[in-house]
Design a protein around this motif. Structure first.
Motif, PDB file in Angstrom:
ATOM      1  N   GLU A  16     -64.073  25.284  48.947  1.00  0.00           N
ATOM      2  CA  GLU A  16     -64.696  24.831  50.199  1.00  0.00           C
ATOM      3  C   GLU A  16     -64.909  23.316  50.193  1.00  0.00           C
ATOM      4  O   GLU A  16     -64.732  22.657  51.226  1.00  0.00           O
ATOM      5  CB  GLU A  16     -66.022  25.556  50.425  1.00  0.00           C
ATOM      6  CG  GLU A  16     -65.855  27.022  50.772  1.00  0.00           C
ATOM      7  CD  GLU A  16     -67.178  27.765  50.864  1.00  0.00           C
ATOM      8  OE1 GLU A  16     -68.246  27.150  50.663  1.00  0.00           O
ATOM      9  OE2 GLU A  16     -67.141  28.977  51.134  1.00  0.00           O
ATOM     10  N   ILE A  17     -65.288  22.764  49.036  1.00  0.00           N
ATOM     11  CA  ILE A  17     -65.481  21.315  48.940  1.00  0.00           C
ATOM     12  C   ILE A  17     -64.166  20.582  49.194  1.00  0.00           C
ATOM     13  O   ILE A  17     -64.145  19.551  49.880  1.00  0.00           O
ATOM     14  CB  ILE A  17     -66.088  20.937  47.564  1.00  0.00           C
ATOM     15  CG1 ILE A  17     -67.558  21.358  47.521  1.00  0.00           C
ATOM     16  CG2 ILE A  17     -65.934  19.444  47.276  1.00  0.00           C
ATOM     17  CD1 ILE A  17     -68.217  21.213  46.155  1.00  0.00           C
ATOM     18  N   ASN A  22     -65.717  15.627  56.030  1.00  0.00           N
ATOM     19  CA  ASN A  22     -66.696  14.537  56.117  1.00  0.00           C
ATOM     20  C   ASN A  22     -67.898  14.859  55.228  1.00  0.00           C
ATOM     21  O   ASN A  22     -68.005  15.951  54.674  1.00  0.00           O
ATOM     22  CB  ASN A  22     -67.113  14.286  57.579  1.00  0.00           C
ATOM     23  CG  ASN A  22     -67.649  15.537  58.236  1.00  0.00           C
ATOM     24  OD1 ASN A  22     -68.491  16.229  57.671  1.00  0.00           O
ATOM     25  ND2 ASN A  22     -67.159  15.846  59.442  1.00  0.00           N
ATOM     26  N   VAL A  23     -68.788  13.882  55.112  1.00  0.00           N
ATOM     27  CA  VAL A  23     -69.945  14.023  54.233  1.00  0.00           C
ATOM     28  C   VAL A  23     -70.883  15.134  54.709  1.00  0.00           C
ATOM     29  O   VAL A  23     -71.457  15.860  53.895  1.00  0.00           O
ATOM     30  CB  VAL A  23     -70.702  12.667  54.121  1.00  0.00           C
ATOM     31  CG1 VAL A  23     -71.985  12.834  53.319  1.00  0.00           C
ATOM     32  CG2 VAL A  23     -69.815  11.613  53.483  1.00  0.00           C
ATOM     33  N   HIS A  71     -73.401  20.356  53.638  1.00  0.00           N
ATOM     34  CA  HIS A  71     -73.647  21.733  54.068  1.00  0.00           C
ATOM     35  C   HIS A  71     -73.150  22.725  53.000  1.00  0.00           C
ATOM     36  O   HIS A  71     -73.870  23.680  52.653  1.00  0.00           O
ATOM     37  CB  HIS A  71     -72.954  21.992  55.415  1.00  0.00           C
ATOM     38  CG  HIS A  71     -73.130  23.379  55.917  1.00  0.00           C
ATOM     39  ND1 HIS A  71     -74.330  23.854  56.395  1.00  0.00           N
ATOM     40  CD2 HIS A  71     -72.257  24.423  55.989  1.00  0.00           C
ATOM     41  CE1 HIS A  71     -74.189  25.122  56.753  1.00  0.00           C
ATOM     42  NE2 HIS A  71     -72.936  25.487  56.517  1.00  0.00           N
ATOM     43  N   VAL A  72     -71.955  22.509  52.479  1.00  0.00           N
ATOM     44  CA  VAL A  72     -71.392  23.400  51.450  1.00  0.00           C
ATOM     45  C   VAL A  72     -72.277  23.373  50.206  1.00  0.00           C
ATOM     46  O   VAL A  72     -72.586  24.424  49.624  1.00  0.00           O
ATOM     47  CB  VAL A  72     -69.940  22.994  51.113  1.00  0.00           C
ATOM     48  CG1 VAL A  72     -69.449  23.706  49.851  1.00  0.00           C
ATOM     49  CG2 VAL A  72     -69.018  23.300  52.283  1.00  0.00           C
ATOM     50  N   GLN A  73     -72.700  22.170  49.802  1.00  0.00           N
ATOM     51  CA  GLN A  73     -73.547  22.061  48.615  1.00  0.00           C
ATOM     52  C   GLN A  73     -74.897  22.749  48.821  1.00  0.00           C
ATOM     53  O   GLN A  73     -75.395  23.435  47.933  1.00  0.00           O
ATOM     54  CB  GLN A  73     -73.759  20.586  48.251  1.00  0.00           C
ATOM     55  CG  GLN A  73     -72.530  19.951  47.641  1.00  0.00           C
ATOM     56  CD  GLN A  73     -72.757  18.475  47.336  1.00  0.00           C
ATOM     57  OE1 GLN A  73     -73.472  17.774  48.043  1.00  0.00           O
ATOM     58  NE2 GLN A  73     -72.113  18.010  46.276  1.00  0.00           N
TER      59      GLN A  73
END
Length: 122
Positions: free
Chosen positions: A68-69, A74-75, A80-82
């Motif tokens: 996913e990363i 964008n940041v 959000h994934v983290q």
């Protein structure tokens, strides 16, 4: 001709000494140590299997998150994934800790953690 004393087998002597000490402990009120040992080994095996399964699931989550990363554009997407990853990890660790505590509690009472030495006799 004089008979020479045969040397004693050190393994047999150690085994006999260990048996004698276990018998003394059982007599002193520690109950059936052999039964406790079997229950304890079974509990350790069950808990080990649980931990191995949990680690395997966490590794799958790590790989999924890495994928996913790599898809982030964008940041904000990365954050959000983290955030999702850390929240899910915390939830899973909390649940797993609860399972292990429950397993420990239930296995301890079966293995003689009730103060009876595992034989039901006070």
């Amino acid at each position: 001709m004089a008979n020479k004393p045969q040397p004693q087998d050190p393994i047999a002597a150690t085994s006999k000494d260990t048996q004698d000490k276990l018998t003394q402990l059982q007599s002193a009120g520690f109950g059936n140590l052999m039964g406790m040992s079997t229950a304890w080994l079974e509990a350790v095996g069950d808990m080990s299997a649980e931990v191995v399964g949990f680690v395997a699931e966490r590794i799958k989550e790590d790989v999924k998150t890495q994928h996913e990363i790599l898809q982030c554009r964008n940041v904000a997407d990365l954050q959000h994934v983290q955030a999702q990853f850390f929240q899910k990890a915390m939830d899973q660790y909390r649940v797993e800790t609860g399972k292990l505590v429950e397993m420990t509690s239930s296995k301890a009472s079966v293995a003689g953690g009730d103060g009876t030495g595992g034989d039901g006799k006070g």
